[in-house]
Design an enzyme around this catalytic site. Structure first.
Site, PDB file in Angstrom:
ATOM      1  N   GLY A  31       6.328 -19.656   0.306  1.00 36.02           N
ATOM      2  CA  GLY A  31       6.975 -20.834   0.878  1.00 36.02           C
ATOM      3  C   GLY A  31       8.476 -20.723   1.028  1.00 36.02           C
ATOM      4  O   GLY A  31       9.139 -21.674   1.425  1.00 36.02           O
ATOM      5  N   GLY A  33       9.960 -18.843   3.151  1.00 37.79           N
ATOM      6  CA  GLY A  33      10.340 -18.645   4.545  1.00 37.79           C
ATOM      7  C   GLY A  33      10.269 -17.209   5.034  1.00 37.79           C
ATOM      8  O   GLY A  33      10.959 -16.847   5.982  1.00 37.79           O
ATOM      9  N   LYS A  34       9.438 -16.389   4.414  1.00 40.91           N
ATOM     10  CA  LYS A  34       9.346 -14.985   4.822  1.00 40.91           C
ATOM     11  C   LYS A  34       8.734 -14.855   6.217  1.00 40.91           C
ATOM     12  O   LYS A  34       9.259 -14.156   7.076  1.00 40.91           O
ATOM     13  CB  LYS A  34       8.506 -14.194   3.803  1.00 40.91           C
ATOM     14  N   THR A  35       7.628 -15.534   6.410  1.00 41.67           N
ATOM     15  CA  THR A  35       6.980 -15.481   7.714  1.00 41.67           C
ATOM     16  C   THR A  35       7.912 -16.006   8.790  1.00 41.67           C
ATOM     17  O   THR A  35       8.046 -15.432   9.872  1.00 41.67           O
ATOM     18  CB  THR A  35       5.680 -16.303   7.681  1.00 41.67           C
ATOM     19  N   HIS A  53       9.007 -44.623 -26.238  1.00 42.03           N
ATOM     20  CA  HIS A  53       8.851 -43.169 -26.181  1.00 42.03           C
ATOM     21  C   HIS A  53       9.820 -42.577 -25.151  1.00 42.03           C
ATOM     22  O   HIS A  53      10.583 -41.661 -25.446  1.00 42.03           O
ATOM     23  CB  HIS A  53       7.400 -42.833 -25.809  1.00 42.03           C
ATOM     24  N   GLU A  54       9.817 -43.148 -23.961  1.00 40.79           N
ATOM     25  CA  GLU A  54      10.692 -42.618 -22.909  1.00 40.79           C
ATOM     26  C   GLU A  54      12.158 -42.811 -23.271  1.00 40.79           C
ATOM     27  O   GLU A  54      12.984 -41.940 -23.024  1.00 40.79           O
ATOM     28  CB  GLU A  54      10.377 -43.271 -21.559  1.00 40.79           C
ATOM     29  N   HIS A  71      13.329 -40.083 -25.479  1.00 37.48           N
ATOM     30  CA  HIS A  71      13.737 -38.895 -24.724  1.00 37.48           C
ATOM     31  C   HIS A  71      15.116 -39.103 -24.103  1.00 37.48           C
ATOM     32  O   HIS A  71      15.972 -38.236 -24.139  1.00 37.48           O
ATOM     33  CB  HIS A  71      12.777 -38.628 -23.557  1.00 37.48           C
TER      34      HIS A  71
HETATM   35  P1  ADP Z   1       6.308 -17.690   3.218  1.00 39.11           P
HETATM   36  O1  ADP Z   1       5.852 -16.824   4.337  1.00 39.11           O
HETATM   37  O2  ADP Z   1       7.505 -17.159   2.488  1.00 39.11           O
HETATM   38  O3  ADP Z   1       5.244 -18.093   2.261  1.00 39.11           O
HETATM   39  P2  ADP Z   1       6.764 -19.504   5.349  1.00 39.11           P
HETATM   40  O4  ADP Z   1       7.675 -18.707   6.189  1.00 39.11           O
HETATM   41  O5  ADP Z   1       5.343 -19.571   5.751  1.00 39.11           O
HETATM   42  O6  ADP Z   1       6.854 -19.042   3.838  1.00 39.11           O
HETATM   43  O7  ADP Z   1       7.373 -20.953   5.204  1.00 39.11           O
HETATM   44  C1  ADP Z   1       6.607 -22.100   5.285  1.00 39.11           C
HETATM   45  C2  ADP Z   1       7.359 -23.180   6.011  1.00 39.11           C
HETATM   46  O8  ADP Z   1       8.453 -23.645   5.235  1.00 39.11           O
HETATM   47  C3  ADP Z   1       7.962 -22.691   7.292  1.00 39.11           C
HETATM   48  O9  ADP Z   1       7.076 -22.863   8.344  1.00 39.11           O
HETATM   49  C4  ADP Z   1       9.187 -23.554   7.457  1.00 39.11           C
HETATM   50  O10 ADP Z   1       8.882 -24.708   8.185  1.00 39.11           O
HETATM   51  C5  ADP Z   1       9.557 -23.940   6.056  1.00 39.11           C
HETATM   52  N1  ADP Z   1      10.704 -23.150   5.608  1.00 39.11           N
HETATM   53  C6  ADP Z   1      10.710 -22.237   4.630  1.00 39.11           C
HETATM   54  N2  ADP Z   1      11.935 -21.736   4.450  1.00 39.11           N
HETATM   55  C7  ADP Z   1      12.724 -22.302   5.359  1.00 39.11           C
HETATM   56  C8  ADP Z   1      14.111 -22.178   5.703  1.00 39.11           C
HETATM   57  N3  ADP Z   1      14.920 -21.357   5.047  1.00 39.11           N
HETATM   58  N4  ADP Z   1      14.589 -22.934   6.716  1.00 39.11           N
HETATM   59  C9  ADP Z   1      13.778 -23.778   7.366  1.00 39.11           C
HETATM   60  N5  ADP Z   1      12.479 -23.932   7.109  1.00 39.11           N
HETATM   61  C10 ADP Z   1      11.939 -23.215   6.112  1.00 39.11           C
HETATM   62 ZN    ZN Z   2       7.244 -37.570 -23.870  1.00 41.45          ZN
HETATM   63 MG    MG Z   3       3.910 -16.409   4.688  1.00 42.57          MG
END
Ligand code: ADP
Ligand code: ZN
Ligand code: MG
Length: 606
Positions: free
Chosen positions: A188, A190-192, A408-409, A412
């Site tokens: 997640g 943003g590699k893809t 409790h909260e 903390h």
């Molecule tokens: P990964 O391949 O690393 O698992 P993705 O490239 O699939 O992650 O990212 C998932 C989504 O998150 C993307 O489609 C995009 O919309 C959002 N996202 C992730 N990183 C960024 C970034 N740096 N800027 C804008 N959007 C991002």
């Molecule tokens: Zn607690």
């Molecule tokens: Mg990916």
């Protein structure tokens, strides 16, 4: 014994049936159990009940043939007569209709299933034509500007774009163009997205395939797919091949614990390596791969001449998070009062995908509240929903449980606030969320790369504050603190075993052997490599540390006993309490923010 008659319709409808008083079905069922009726008749999906005392007056209710039939099983000693008029033939058809539909559904399902198998077999047998989707250069609309933050990564990739656009510039002076770029980062981040942006910027074709797509039914298919893919790519050069989640094929060969499809994987991997070695200098195809498990990648993949460039894609920092939020609010209607900087500050540790999701949740909140634009409050609520779960207003706590939760909260909150090294307090709430009855929310500070011993101790102290408050106020403790205690014990144990922060007996020594790396939050398993004596000393350290911090928390709370009472009263009334409201009571004034407060206190102390 209840009697259930199924009779034929004798349509000599009495006047009295037409004049029956309409009542809810529940009244008829309860009357049945009280044996108030002599007879209950179901006719045309309508229920008629004849009163025992007065056979001329009837009650009627819509629907309920099924529930009436069930009555006789529920109450076998009841002697009310239950009568259900038999349906005609058409009715019989309707009665079996559901069964018929179900049968048809199963047949349809089976047909579909067989067709699916046939299809996958035919693809396997067509001997691995690569299924890589060819994205045409005009189709990839993603540009670097769509990728927020990640400046270093983008800089590195700009070079790759330049290679693709002007290969002569490099080959002319004898520089080698890199063949492979490996993007490494948590899911997640943003590699893809980044890989797509490279293709978009370079305006070259983009072949994208997931590592798992290579691994299919038959051995050898993966390898032939690789061959096919690289062949296509070479024909379309210059271009980019993107292999997403390459760890699916690139796992260490011969490594223990990865069974299943092992041979297949190995062959596929070998083929990728062969193809990459076989690129001539002028080929001008760049392979970009992504993974979140670089630790399991085969070392052969990482050799120069293959994926020799590695680009780390980190979780976004404050600046980047703000920019990512901006990117994803472009196509949304954001109100003027929305402060993305604020939201970025509250989302330490979130990835780009999380932030995108957050924006969407905020938009949903806004829509549900019938607003024209997304306001700051919608964003705040979205953050809370994602980080600590949605509010469960329906869960009803008893007054006593609410009081215990509040104290409790506050335990903390007060202890956390008074410990110098804990993150600043943000909010307290006693509205149930997820499994939690309440939350005290501290905002983690940005950029913490090392953690000191005193921070660990303060952390433990804050965690124990909840239980200490329960004991102090109610003289009794509940199960509500179990999670806190687990966490506190784990921190103390890590101090002793991992960070060499134990006592003199333990010294700066690491205990326990960790299998696998700590990379990207994958917890390694720990095997014991120390003596019984050391095990006992570790236990002693953990116990003493917890006890000490518990006493410390208790002392803090004793000192602020009466203030805690005042705070609890307000918290019980409002259910949530912001930092400012907390400080107003706790310190008797209204300071700007806790972080500043804390710094001020710290500098006053030193
Ligand atoms: P990964 O391949 O690393 O698992 P993705 O490239 O699939 O992650 O990212 C998932 C989504 O998150 C993307 O489609 C995009 O919309 C959002 N996202 C992730 N990183 C960024 C970034 N740096 N800027 C804008 N959007 C991002
Ligand atoms: Zn607690
Ligand atoms: Mg990916």
């Amino acid at each position: 014994m209840a009697l259930l008659h199924i009779t034929n319709p004798q349509r000599t409808l009495d006047e009295k049936y037409n004049q029956a008083t309409e009542v809810p079905l529940s009244e008829i069922t309860s009357g049945y159990h009280a044996e108030r009726f002599s007879k209950i008749l179901v006719r045309d999906n309508r229920v008629y009940a004849t009163l025992r005392e007065d056979p001329d007056s009837l009650l009627q209710s819509y629907k309920g043939a099924e529930s009436i039939a069930q009555l006789s099983w529920n109450d076998p000693d009841n002697d009310t007569i239950l009568e259900i008029e038999n349906r005609e033939a058409t009715h019989l058809f309707y009665a079996i209709l559901p069964d018929l539909l179900f049968f048809l559904l199963i047949v349809a399902g089976l047909v579909w299933l067989f067709r699916g198998v046939a299809r996958s077999q035919s693809t396997a047998l067509s001997f691995g034509k690569s299924r890589a989707r060819i994205a045409d250069m005009r189709q990839v609309k993603t540009r670097f500007k769509d990728v927020a933050g990640m400046e270093e990564a983008k800089e590195d990739l700009e070079e790759v774009v330049d290679f693709l656009k002007h290969p002569k510039k490099y080959t002319g002076i004898g520089a080698k163009i890199p063949k492979g770029v490996l993007l490494v980062g948590a899911p997640g981040t943003g590699k893809t997205l980044l890989a797509r942006a490279v293709a978009g910027e370079a305006a070259v074709p983009f072949f994208s395939i997931a590592g798992s797509e290579f691994v299919e039914m038959f051995v050898g298919v993966g390898a032939s797919r690789v061959r096919d893919l690289f062949l296509k790519a070479k024909r379309n050069a210059p271009c980019i091949i993107f292999i997403d989640e390459i760890d699916a094929v690139g796992r260490q060969r011969g490594g223990a614990g990865f069974g299943g499809g092992h041979d297949e994987r190995e062959q596929t991997l070998n083929q990728i390596l062969t193809e990459m070695d076989g690129f001539e200098q002028e080929t001008n195809v760049i392979v970009v791969a992504a993974t979140n498990r670089p630790d399991v990648l085969d070392r052969a993949l990482l050799r120069p001449g293959r994926f020799d460039r590695r680009i780390f894609v980190d979780n976004p920092d404050l600046e980047a998070r703000e920019k990512i939020l901006e990117v994803h609010s472009r196509n949304k209607n954001l109100a003027n009062d929305a402060k993305l900087r604020d939201i970025a500050r509250q989302t330490v540790g979130m990835t780009g995908a999380d932030l995108e999701n957050l924006m969407n949740e905020a938009a949903i909140f806004a829509a549900r509240r019938k607003r024209k634009s997304i306001q700051h409050q919608d964003l705040v609520d979205a953050v809370e929903k994602i980080t600590i779960g949605a509010e469960k207003k329906s869960r009803k706590l008893t007054q006593k449980e609410k009081e215990i939760t509040a104290y409790h909260e506050l335990g903390h909150a007060i202890v956390g606030h008074l410990c110098p090294e804990t993150d600043p307090l943000h909010k307290i709430s006693i509205v149930s969320r997820g499994a939690a009855l309440g939350v005290t929310w501290f905002l983690p500070q940005e950029d913490r790369f090392t953690i000191s011993r005193s921070k660990f101790l303060d952390e433990i102290c804050g965690l124990l504050g909840g239980r200490a408050a329960e004991e102090l106020i109610f003289g009794e403790i509940t199960t509500g603190a179990s999670n806190d205690i687990e966490k506190a014990s784990q921190i103390a144990r890590d101090m002793a075993m991992r960070y060499g922060m134990g006592n003199d007996d333990l010294g700066p020594v690491a205990y326990g052997e960790r299998q696998g790396t700590m990379f990207l939050g994958v917890d390694p398993s720990i095997t014991r490599n120390y003596s019984e004596e050391k095990a006992r000393q570790i236990d002693t350290f953990v116990r003493m540390t917890i006890n000490e911090q518990y006493k410390r928390a208790m002392a803090m709370l004793r000192k602020h006993h009466s203030t805690m009472g005042k705070l609890a009263e307000i918290l019980l009334q409002h259910e949530t309490m912001s930092l400012d409201e907390f400080l107003e009571i706790f310190e008797g004034k209204k300071p700007a923010n806790a972080a500043a407060k804390k710094t001020a206190r710290k500098s006053a102390r030193s």
